[in-house]
Design a protein around this motif. Structure first.
Motif, PDB file in Angstrom:
ATOM      1  N   GLY A   1       0.823  -1.198   0.000  1.00 17.42           N
ATOM      2  CA  GLY A   1       0.000   0.000   0.000  1.00 17.42           C
ATOM      3  C   GLY A   1       0.861   1.253   0.000  1.00 17.42           C
ATOM      4  O   GLY A   1       2.093   1.201   0.103  1.00 17.42           O
ATOM      5  N   ASP A   2       0.194   2.400  -0.128  1.00 21.72           N
ATOM      6  CA  ASP A   2       0.860   3.703  -0.174  1.00 21.72           C
ATOM      7  C   ASP A   2       1.270   4.114   1.242  1.00 21.72           C
ATOM      8  O   ASP A   2       0.484   4.008   2.181  1.00 21.72           O
ATOM      9  CB  ASP A   2      -0.098   4.738  -0.771  1.00 21.72           C
ATOM     10  CG  ASP A   2       0.623   6.014  -1.197  1.00 21.72           C
ATOM     11  OD1 ASP A   2       1.679   6.312  -0.622  1.00 21.72           O
ATOM     12  OD2 ASP A   2       0.127   6.691  -2.107  1.00 21.72           O
ATOM     13  N   HIS A   3       2.505   4.600   1.399  1.00 16.16           N
ATOM     14  CA  HIS A   3       2.994   4.960   2.724  1.00 16.16           C
ATOM     15  C   HIS A   3       2.500   6.319   3.202  1.00 16.16           C
ATOM     16  O   HIS A   3       2.695   6.682   4.361  1.00 16.16           O
ATOM     17  CB  HIS A   3       4.525   4.949   2.729  1.00 16.16           C
ATOM     18  CG  HIS A   3       5.139   6.057   1.884  1.00 16.16           C
ATOM     19  ND1 HIS A   3       6.036   6.954   2.389  1.00 16.16           N
ATOM     20  CD2 HIS A   3       4.954   6.402   0.572  1.00 16.16           C
ATOM     21  CE1 HIS A   3       6.405   7.806   1.420  1.00 16.16           C
ATOM     22  NE2 HIS A   3       5.755   7.477   0.319  1.00 16.16           N
ATOM     23  N   TYR A   4       1.828   7.098   2.350  1.00 15.57           N
ATOM     24  CA  TYR A   4       1.355   8.420   2.761  1.00 15.57           C
ATOM     25  C   TYR A   4       0.076   8.756   1.997  1.00 15.57           C
ATOM     26  O   TYR A   4       0.059   9.612   1.130  1.00 15.57           O
ATOM     27  CB  TYR A   4       2.440   9.468   2.509  1.00 15.57           C
ATOM     28  CG  TYR A   4       2.234  10.765   3.307  1.00 15.57           C
ATOM     29  CD1 TYR A   4       1.510  10.774   4.483  1.00 15.57           C
ATOM     30  CD2 TYR A   4       2.788  11.970   2.883  1.00 15.57           C
ATOM     31  CE1 TYR A   4       1.327  11.923   5.213  1.00 15.57           C
ATOM     32  CE2 TYR A   4       2.617  13.147   3.608  1.00 15.57           C
ATOM     33  CZ  TYR A   4       1.885  13.111   4.775  1.00 15.57           C
ATOM     34  OH  TYR A   4       1.698  14.261   5.484  1.00 15.57           O
ATOM     35  N   HIS A   5      -0.987   8.059   2.331  1.00 20.21           N
ATOM     36  CA  HIS A   5      -2.275   8.258   1.671  1.00 20.21           C
ATOM     37  C   HIS A   5      -3.385   8.233   2.733  1.00 20.21           C
ATOM     38  O   HIS A   5      -4.297   7.421   2.676  1.00 20.21           O
ATOM     39  CB  HIS A   5      -2.497   7.157   0.629  1.00 20.21           C
ATOM     40  CG  HIS A   5      -3.638   7.435  -0.312  1.00 20.21           C
ATOM     41  ND1 HIS A   5      -3.691   8.528  -1.138  1.00 20.21           N
ATOM     42  CD2 HIS A   5      -4.772   6.733  -0.563  1.00 20.21           C
ATOM     43  CE1 HIS A   5      -4.788   8.499  -1.845  1.00 20.21           C
ATOM     44  NE2 HIS A   5      -5.472   7.416  -1.512  1.00 20.21           N
ATOM     45  N   PRO A   6      -3.255   9.112   3.768  1.00 24.32           N
ATOM     46  CA  PRO A   6      -4.261   9.105   4.831  1.00 24.32           C
ATOM     47  C   PRO A   6      -5.604   9.622   4.293  1.00 24.32           C
ATOM     48  O   PRO A   6      -5.623  10.405   3.332  1.00 24.32           O
ATOM     49  CB  PRO A   6      -3.663  10.077   5.848  1.00 24.32           C
ATOM     50  CG  PRO A   6      -2.807  11.010   5.041  1.00 24.32           C
ATOM     51  CD  PRO A   6      -2.253  10.177   3.929  1.00 24.32           C
ATOM     52  N   PRO A   7      -6.721   9.170   4.881  1.00 20.24           N
ATOM     53  CA  PRO A   7      -6.815   8.240   6.014  1.00 20.24           C
ATOM     54  C   PRO A   7      -6.882   6.769   5.577  1.00 20.24           C
ATOM     55  O   PRO A   7      -7.152   5.912   6.401  1.00 20.24           O
ATOM     56  CB  PRO A   7      -8.148   8.650   6.659  1.00 20.24           C
ATOM     57  CG  PRO A   7      -8.986   9.084   5.484  1.00 20.24           C
ATOM     58  CD  PRO A   7      -8.042   9.745   4.510  1.00 20.24           C
TER      59      PRO A   7
ATOM     60  N   ASP B   1       5.137   6.265  14.749  1.00 24.85           N
ATOM     61  CA  ASP B   1       6.112   5.243  15.116  1.00 24.85           C
ATOM     62  C   ASP B   1       6.564   4.408  13.921  1.00 24.85           C
ATOM     63  O   ASP B   1       7.270   3.411  14.095  1.00 24.85           O
ATOM     64  CB  ASP B   1       5.516   4.316  16.186  1.00 24.85           C
ATOM     65  CG  ASP B   1       5.161   5.073  17.462  1.00 24.85           C
ATOM     66  OD1 ASP B   1       5.923   5.993  17.807  1.00 24.85           O
ATOM     67  OD2 ASP B   1       4.146   4.758  18.078  1.00 24.85           O
ATOM     68  N   GLY B   2       6.151   4.799  12.707  1.00 26.54           N
ATOM     69  CA  GLY B   2       6.566   4.071  11.513  1.00 26.54           C
ATOM     70  C   GLY B   2       5.780   2.792  11.271  1.00 26.54           C
ATOM     71  O   GLY B   2       6.198   1.953  10.467  1.00 26.54           O
ATOM     72  N   ARG B   3       4.620   2.637  11.959  1.00 23.05           N
ATOM     73  CA  ARG B   3       3.814   1.433  11.771  1.00 23.05           C
ATOM     74  C   ARG B   3       2.669   1.717  10.810  1.00 23.05           C
ATOM     75  O   ARG B   3       2.100   2.811  10.809  1.00 23.05           O
ATOM     76  CB  ARG B   3       3.260   0.957  13.114  1.00 23.05           C
ATOM     77  CG  ARG B   3       4.322   0.460  14.079  1.00 23.05           C
ATOM     78  CD  ARG B   3       3.670  -0.236  15.262  1.00 23.05           C
ATOM     79  NE  ARG B   3       2.868   0.706  16.029  1.00 23.05           N
ATOM     80  CZ  ARG B   3       3.279   1.291  17.143  1.00 23.05           C
ATOM     81  NH1 ARG B   3       4.483   1.039  17.623  1.00 23.05           N
ATOM     82  NH2 ARG B   3       2.499   2.111  17.801  1.00 23.05           N
ATOM     83  N   PRO B   4       2.284   0.703   9.992  1.00 22.12           N
ATOM     84  CA  PRO B   4       1.154   0.888   9.066  1.00 22.12           C
ATOM     85  C   PRO B   4      -0.127   1.166   9.829  1.00 22.12           C
ATOM     86  O   PRO B   4      -0.402   0.545  10.860  1.00 22.12           O
ATOM     87  CB  PRO B   4       1.088  -0.459   8.314  1.00 22.12           C
ATOM     88  CG  PRO B   4       2.463  -1.031   8.432  1.00 22.12           C
ATOM     89  CD  PRO B   4       2.960  -0.589   9.773  1.00 22.12           C
ATOM     90  N   ALA B   5      -0.921   2.112   9.331  1.00 23.55           N
ATOM     91  CA  ALA B   5      -2.187   2.474   9.965  1.00 23.55           C
ATOM     92  C   ALA B   5      -3.144   2.951   8.878  1.00 23.55           C
ATOM     93  O   ALA B   5      -2.758   3.152   7.723  1.00 23.55           O
ATOM     94  CB  ALA B   5      -1.972   3.553  11.029  1.00 23.55           C
TER      95      ALA B   5
END
Length: 584
Positions: free
Chosen positions: A51-57, A64-68
């Motif tokens: 998945g994309d590392h910067y596509h909130p929400p 903390d560098g964890r996927p959310a």
């Protein structure tokens, strides 16, 4: 030396070369074989979800560098219900898309669907609908369609669906790519280029988080289906995620995850509910302060009771409505704005869909008999043939339940007449109140019982006010419980000798200290002040019961629970004559 002896060493060398080549080929093929092996129940294989590392929400790396994010929580929920192991890997979108194409990851947890992409990837049923928006700086000439971007400088995310579509349609826009939506919005806010074509919710979220106040959405050209995607042919992984998603949707867990991550942003585009709620809370608090002043003033100036009666009655009406609004705050949390419109649409369309499925079923059965099993809604038809009708029936039943609950809430919230001229069935009043507090009951206990007498004689009064009394009693019982294993029981009876009907509310909670029993109906007296209790619920309830010439009794033992008995007189012929005279 014979010719055969001469050729023997050459043959041995050649054979050794072939064996070496075969060994190297096996080493190269082993990783591919491992990736291609279909997962099975009990297999320890870990499915890599990208998945994309910067596509909130939807998906992002937290502090903390964890996927959310919504996609990440949904993937973990699917892994849980399907009993599979997943490893979530987030990175730049273009890199994640390349890894899916090369087979380095098994599935992307969020990809927008298009016909062009369908030629390279296989898609599960969508788990969200993503609205695409055109963003611009304030004061920039607005556009309405993609075609209006011809000749304009447009920023898109590299590898995003909007880049694919603009290239595919050849609209003549000048494209500038960035790694993330955030980079696109920052560049636009800094005065670079003309427009940014990005997903609506992530853009609104990022604009708020990054403080980009000079950006506004000027058009929403279309919406796209958004869901899991695998490399074409990877049917095993796709089937597992499709089945897991179907299970989450049927159990309501998908909707809970959706509301948690995307609901607040979607609601934020409408009316400012939090601000309105704060204003309402302040208004309610002000009314309570006014009431307290009136009570104290009334006790100090008993001589002026006659002249103040009408004013006190008016203020008491305000208190009843304020307490009712406080109860509604507990009851209607999570109910969406204008819920009657979508539920009405569902009630209208679901029977049509059910009839359409019934009409199509003979054709599907004939095709199944002639050609064997086939995919139907992402799952085998042999499985879906029996599940689809029950799913439609459950959806229709749930929608009808929503309509009933919303109707009860609207009736409860409506400002009623203070007159006591209705003929009431206590059983029906209690059933309506129980429906209103159903969610609070289910959260408080797993043992809720009712015993309705049936055929109770009528009572004269105001149904809306008696409902409020029952709701206060049931909520108090829920708050008295210390665990879900403790129960609540509601019982109605007719006392023929006393010409009265009663409601008993018994809980197995912590009980009440004997010294406090006589003060339970005093205004502002509460044993739960540290938990937010105001001491007004039972005081208001007692006043309503006195208006109905009834009685409210309490019996309790600490540690053994509490029983509250509501007694109301049965309607008589004299009561009816008096009521009709008051109406005149």
């Amino acid at each position: 030396m014979t010719p055969t002896d001469t050729l023997r060493p050459i043959r041995i060398i050649a054979a050794r070369r072939w064996l070496l080549l075969l060994f190297v080929a096996c080493l190269v093929a082993l990783p591919a074989i491992g990736r291609a092996a279909p997962p099975s129940a009990g297999d320890d294989r870990v499915i890599v979800v990208g998945g994309d590392h910067y596509h909130p929400p939807y998906e992002f790396l937290d502090e903390d560098g964890r996927p959310a994010g919504y996609d990440v929580e949904l993937s973990r929920a699917i892994a849980e219900v399907m009993g599979i192991k997943v490893r979530i890997e987030l990175g730049p979108w273009s890199e994640m898309r390349r890894k899916l194409e090369s087979g380095e990851i098994d599935v992307l947890e969020g990809m927008s669907y298009s016909e062009a992409r369908d030629a390279t990837f296989d898609f599960a049923p969508p788990h969200a609908i993503v609205h695409q928006s055109i963003f611009a700086r304030r004061g920039t000439p607005p556009v309405e369609r993609l075609e209006d971007l011809r000749g304009q400088e447009v920023i898109v995310q590299r590898g995003d669906i909007m880049q694919d579509m603009l290239i595919e349609r050849d609209l003549g826009a000048k494209l500038f790519t960035t790694d993330t939506h955030a980079d696109a919005l920052r560049a636009l806010a800094a005065g670079q280029h003309d427009y940014a074509l990005v997903a609506n919710l992530p853009a609104l979220y990022l604009s708020r988080e990054l403080g980009l106040t000079n950006l506004v959405p000027v058009a929403r050209p279309f919406s796209l289906r958004y869901g899991y995607a695998v490399k074409e042919g990877n049917a095993d992984v796709l089937a597992q995620f499709s089945e897991g998603l179907a299970i989450l949707k049927n159990t309501g867990r998908h909707q809970a995850i959706y509301d948690k991550w995307l609901g607040p942003l979607e609601q934020g585009q409408g009316l400012p509910w939090k601000r309105l709620g704060l204003i309402g809370a302040l208004a309610s608090g002000l009314l309570l302060l006014i009431l307290g002043g009136i009570v104290v003033w009334n006790r100090l100036l008993k001589r002026e009771v006659a002249s103040r009666t009408e004013e006190l009655r008016r203020q008491q009406q305000q208190l009843i409505q304020a307490d009712k609004m406080s109860s509604l705050g507990v009851l209607v949390s999570g109910v969406a704005h204008e819920i009657n419109n979508p539920s009405g649409l569902l009630l209208l369309n679901l029977p049509v869909l059910r009839d359409a499925h019934d009409d199509a079923r003979p054709i599907l059965e004939a095709y199944y008999r002639d050609h064997g099993d086939f995919p139907f809604g992402g799952l085998p038809y042999s499985r879906m043939r029996d599940e689809v009708p029950s799913m439609l029936d459950e959806m229709l039943e749930g929608t009808q339940r929503i309509k009933r609950i919303v109707g009860d809430l609207k009736d409860f919230a409506r400002q009623g007449s203070p007159e006591l001229g209705e003929r009431l069935d206590l059983d029906e009043v209690v059933k309506t109140a129980v429906r209103l507090v159903d969610n609070s009951i289910r959260q408080a206990t797993g043992r809720f019982e009712t015993d309705y007498a049936g055929d109770l004689p009528a009572v004269w009064g105001n149904a809306q006010r008696i409902e409020q009394v029952v709701i206060n009693l049931v909520l108090n019982a829920c708050q008295a419980l210390e665990g879900r294993d403790q129960g609540i029981r509601l019982t109605t009876r007719h006392l023929a000798d006393d010409q009265a009907v009663i409601l008993e509310v018994h809980d197995e909670g912590r009980g009440i200290d004997p010294a406090a029993l006589t003060r339970l109906t005093d205004p502002f007296f509460t044993t739960r002040r540290e938990c937010g209790g105001t001491g007004l619920g039972l005081s208001v309830s007692a006043g309503i019961v006195r208006e109905h010439h009834g009685q409210l009794d309490f019996a309790s033992h600490p540690g053994r629970g509490t029983t509250v008995t509501l007694t109301l007189p049965v309607a008589s012929a004299d009561d009816a004559a008096t009521s009709h005279q008051d109406d005149r």
